[in-house]
Design an enzyme around this catalytic site. Structure first.
Site, PDB file in Angstrom:
ATOM      1  N   GLY A 127       0.911  -1.299  -0.252  1.00 13.04           N
ATOM      2  CA  GLY A 127       0.134  -0.083  -0.068  1.00 13.04           C
ATOM      3  C   GLY A 127       0.688   1.080  -0.043  1.00 13.04           C
ATOM      4  O   GLY A 127       0.414   2.355   0.546  1.00 13.04           O
ATOM      5  N   THR A 178       1.659   3.294  -2.287  1.00  9.57           N
ATOM      6  CA  THR A 178       1.310   4.249  -3.456  1.00  9.57           C
ATOM      7  C   THR A 178       0.431   5.292  -3.174  1.00  9.57           C
ATOM      8  O   THR A 178       0.232   6.214  -3.983  1.00  9.57           O
ATOM      9  CB  THR A 178       0.817   3.492  -4.715  1.00  9.57           C
ATOM     10  N   VAL A 200      -2.330  -8.197  -1.454  1.00 10.75           N
ATOM     11  CA  VAL A 200      -1.782  -9.130  -0.453  1.00 10.75           C
ATOM     12  C   VAL A 200      -2.745 -10.229   0.032  1.00 10.75           C
ATOM     13  O   VAL A 200      -2.331 -11.122   0.882  1.00 10.75           O
ATOM     14  CB  VAL A 200      -1.591  -8.099   0.827  1.00 10.75           C
ATOM     15  N   ASN A 212       1.480  -2.484   5.373  1.00 11.54           N
ATOM     16  CA  ASN A 212       0.502  -1.002   5.620  1.00 11.54           C
ATOM     17  C   ASN A 212      -0.749  -0.936   4.817  1.00 11.54           C
ATOM     18  O   ASN A 212      -1.684  -0.405   5.077  1.00 11.54           O
ATOM     19  CB  ASN A 212       1.312  -0.013   4.896  1.00 11.54           C
ATOM     20  N   SER A 254      -4.047   0.459  14.127  1.00 10.29           N
ATOM     21  CA  SER A 254      -4.794   1.450  14.145  1.00 10.29           C
ATOM     22  C   SER A 254      -5.264   1.827  15.730  1.00 10.29           C
ATOM     23  O   SER A 254      -5.198   0.628  16.429  1.00 10.29           O
ATOM     24  CB  SER A 254      -6.190   1.386  13.288  1.00 10.29           C
ATOM     25  N   TYR A 307     -13.260  -3.520  10.955  1.00 14.78           N
ATOM     26  CA  TYR A 307     -11.783  -2.827  10.808  1.00 14.78           C
ATOM     27  C   TYR A 307     -10.921  -3.203  12.123  1.00 14.78           C
ATOM     28  O   TYR A 307     -10.010  -3.562  12.341  1.00 14.78           O
ATOM     29  CB  TYR A 307     -12.133  -1.415  10.448  1.00 14.78           C
ATOM     30  N   LYS A 320      -7.686  -5.137  13.013  1.00 10.54           N
ATOM     31  CA  LYS A 320      -6.397  -4.445  13.571  1.00 10.54           C
ATOM     32  C   LYS A 320      -6.153  -5.073  15.052  1.00 10.54           C
ATOM     33  O   LYS A 320      -4.974  -5.241  15.352  1.00 10.54           O
ATOM     34  CB  LYS A 320      -6.814  -3.062  13.597  1.00 10.54           C
ATOM     35  N   ILE A 337      -5.601  10.598  11.170  1.00  8.63           N
ATOM     36  CA  ILE A 337      -4.518  11.299  10.280  1.00  8.63           C
ATOM     37  C   ILE A 337      -5.213  11.889   9.249  1.00  8.63           C
ATOM     38  O   ILE A 337      -6.167  11.316   8.587  1.00  8.63           O
ATOM     39  CB  ILE A 337      -3.413   9.993   9.481  1.00  8.63           C
TER      40      ILE A 337
HETATM   41  N1  LIG Z   1      -5.458   7.516   7.410  1.00  4.50           N
HETATM   42  C1  LIG Z   1      -5.650   7.010   8.760  1.00  4.50           C
HETATM   43  O1  LIG Z   1      -6.185   8.144   9.437  1.00  4.50           O
HETATM   44  C2  LIG Z   1      -5.406   5.968   9.370  1.00  4.50           C
HETATM   45  C3  LIG Z   1      -5.300   5.640  10.594  1.00  4.50           C
HETATM   46  C4  LIG Z   1      -5.035   4.500  11.130  1.00  4.50           C
HETATM   47  C5  LIG Z   1      -4.548   3.536  10.464  1.00  4.50           C
HETATM   48  N2  LIG Z   1      -4.528   3.527   9.377  1.00  4.50           N
HETATM   49  C6  LIG Z   1      -3.888   2.349   8.311  1.00  4.50           C
HETATM   50  O2  LIG Z   1      -3.039   2.904   7.712  1.00  4.50           O
HETATM   51  C7  LIG Z   1      -2.876   2.023   6.417  1.00  4.50           C
HETATM   52  C8  LIG Z   1      -2.986   2.891   5.034  1.00  4.50           C
HETATM   53  O3  LIG Z   1      -4.161   3.571   5.006  1.00  4.50           O
HETATM   54  P1  LIG Z   1      -4.629   4.849   4.397  1.00  4.50           P
HETATM   55  O4  LIG Z   1      -5.359   5.845   5.305  1.00  4.50           O
HETATM   56  O5  LIG Z   1      -3.344   5.334   3.790  1.00  4.50           O
HETATM   57  O6  LIG Z   1      -5.555   4.337   3.124  1.00  4.50           O
HETATM   58  P2  LIG Z   1      -5.619   4.339   1.505  1.00  4.50           P
HETATM   59  O7  LIG Z   1      -5.210   5.668   1.060  1.00  4.50           O
HETATM   60  O8  LIG Z   1      -7.028   4.112   1.021  1.00  4.50           O
HETATM   61  O9  LIG Z   1      -4.494   3.441   1.100  1.00  4.50           O
HETATM   62  C9  LIG Z   1      -4.463   2.006   1.223  1.00  4.50           C
HETATM   63  C10 LIG Z   1      -3.346   1.577   0.562  1.00  4.50           C
HETATM   64  O10 LIG Z   1      -3.566  -0.069   0.375  1.00  4.50           O
HETATM   65  C11 LIG Z   1      -3.467  -0.443  -0.844  1.00  4.50           C
HETATM   66  N3  LIG Z   1      -4.287  -1.805  -0.793  1.00  4.50           N
HETATM   67  C12 LIG Z   1      -5.543  -2.032  -0.451  1.00  4.50           C
HETATM   68  N4  LIG Z   1      -5.830  -3.248  -0.603  1.00  4.50           N
HETATM   69  C13 LIG Z   1      -4.899  -4.003  -1.227  1.00  4.50           C
HETATM   70  C14 LIG Z   1      -4.590  -5.189  -1.720  1.00  4.50           C
HETATM   71  N5  LIG Z   1      -5.635  -6.325  -1.571  1.00  4.50           N
HETATM   72  N6  LIG Z   1      -3.451  -5.396  -1.936  1.00  4.50           N
HETATM   73  C15 LIG Z   1      -2.506  -4.410  -2.114  1.00  4.50           C
HETATM   74  N7  LIG Z   1      -2.550  -3.491  -1.608  1.00  4.50           N
HETATM   75  C16 LIG Z   1      -3.695  -2.947  -1.268  1.00  4.50           C
HETATM   76  C17 LIG Z   1      -4.170   0.544  -1.673  1.00  4.50           C
HETATM   77  O11 LIG Z   1      -3.853   0.306  -2.930  1.00  4.50           O
HETATM   78  P3  LIG Z   1      -4.639  -0.407  -4.152  1.00  4.50           P
HETATM   79  O12 LIG Z   1      -6.030  -0.119  -3.939  1.00  4.50           O
HETATM   80  O13 LIG Z   1      -4.027   0.357  -5.764  1.00  4.50           O
HETATM   81  O14 LIG Z   1      -4.156  -1.868  -4.224  1.00  4.50           O
HETATM   82  C18 LIG Z   1      -3.511   1.717  -1.051  1.00  4.50           C
HETATM   83  O15 LIG Z   1      -2.324   2.110  -1.630  1.00  4.50           O
HETATM   84  C19 LIG Z   1      -4.216   1.142   6.582  1.00  4.50           C
HETATM   85  O16 LIG Z   1      -3.758  -0.435   7.107  1.00  4.50           O
HETATM   86  C20 LIG Z   1      -4.833   1.633   7.403  1.00  4.50           C
HETATM   87  O17 LIG Z   1      -5.954   0.834   8.312  1.00  4.50           O
HETATM   88  C21 LIG Z   1      -4.732   4.735   8.449  1.00  4.50           C
END
Ligand SMILES: NC(=O)c1ccc[n+]([C@@H]2O[C@H](COP(=O)([O-])OP(=O)(O)OC[C@H]3O[C@@H](n4cnc5c(N)ncnc54)[C@H](OP(=O)(O)O)[C@@H]3O)[C@@H](O)[C@H]2O)c1
Length: 245
Positions: free
Chosen positions: A12, A14, A60, A86, A137, A150, A154, A183
């Site tokens: 993830g 990207t 993944v 991630n 998370s 979710y 986690k 975030i």
């Molecule tokens: N943002 C927050 O506030 C926050 C808070 C706590 C925890 N988190 C955690 O941080 C991590 C990243 O989340 P984010 O907020 O950055 O969300 P995001 O912008 O939606 O990014 C999620 C990433 O995961 C990839 N992904 C999803 N399903 C996948 C799969 N089956 N295989 C490979 N890649 C996959 C997506 O790319 P593709 O769809 O192109 O595959 C994307 O790059 C997550 O684990 C989330 O639970 C985020």
């Protein structure tokens, strides 16, 4: 440049937090494979780091695809030192109405996906005394109605982190997690855009603001670098302080 000559994989990597984690690792000198199903922000990451950054397609949920990712990192950069699991998704809905397919999607990506990464990375990490870092998370330990799938994924990831740290310690591999709070990037940005939810959640932020992806990236760098060399089996909260009833 605490990670010069180190090789990292960020699933993830990207977009959202994964992009910021990849950028933080790159700033410290690492070579980084950003892996996901689509390239998304990859052009901007490559612009920052040139050939030290590479993209590889992965899902993944598929163990063969994840094995291919680790093999790509080895072929491209010669080894693997840091694996950041991630990639994550969320599907909202109360437990009695959530579609079982959505439950599976969340668990398969967030928990089983990290397990696949662990299994595929260990043969390389044991050669480099490397490290695994899972992205958990704040909701792994707190109830938020509508986010049960979710939170469960986690919570499982936290225990996977602790259990794997014990099992993999003998192989010289450290295993930790970061648990970000709210975030202002990635899936967290959707929260602050929703006035109804945000009016409640904003009062819980001790720091009075959302976190940044870069602050999560810096925590990952700490755990990946010699600075965090005696930290093992730990879930590091990166949430600016949260008040939760
Ligand atoms: N943002 C927050 O506030 C926050 C808070 C706590 C925890 N988190 C955690 O941080 C991590 C990243 O989340 P984010 O907020 O950055 O969300 P995001 O912008 O939606 O990014 C999620 C990433 O995961 C990839 N992904 C999803 N399903 C996948 C799969 N089956 N295989 C490979 N890649 C996959 C997506 O790319 P593709 O769809 O192109 O595959 C994307 O790059 C997550 O684990 C989330 O639970 C985020």
């Amino acid at each position: 440049m605490r990670l010069r000559h180190k090789v990292a994989v960020v699933t993830g990597g990207t977009s959202g937090l994964g992009r910021r984690i990849a950028e933080a690792l790159l700033r410290e000198g690492a070579q980084v494979v950003c892996a996901a199903r689509s390239e998304r922000d990859m052009p901007a990451i490559t612009e920052l780091a040139g050939p030290r950054a590479a993209f590889h397609h992965v899902d993944v949920r598929d163990p063969d695809s994840v094995r291919g990712l680790m093999s790509f990192a080895q072929d491209r950069f010669g080894k693997l030192d840091i694996c950041v699991a991630n990639a994550g998704v969320t599907r909202d809905g109360p437990v009695h109405r959530l579609d079982p397919k959505e439950w599976d999607e969340v668990l398969d990506t967030n928990l089983t996906g990290a397990f696949h990464c662990m299994q595929a990375a260990v043969p390389y990490l044991q050669l480099s005394a490397g490290t695994l870092i899972n992205v958990s998370s704040a909701l792994s330990t707190r109830v938020s109605p509508g986010a049960t799938a979710y939170s469960v994924s986690k919570a499982g990831l936290d225990m996977l982190t602790r259990a794997a740290a014990v099992e993999l310690g003998a192989l010289g591999i450290r295993v930790n997690a970061v648990a970000p709070g709210f975030i202002g990037e990635g899936m967290g940005s959707r929260l602050s855009d929703n006035d109804l939810v945000w009016d409640d959640y904003r009062t819980r932020l001790v720091s009075g603001r959302l976190g940044t992806g870069d602050e999560v990236g810096r925590a990952v760098v700490f755990l990946a670098s010699p600075d965090g060399g005696y930290v093992n089996g730990h879930v590091l909260e990166v949430n600016g302080g949260l008040q939760w009833a």
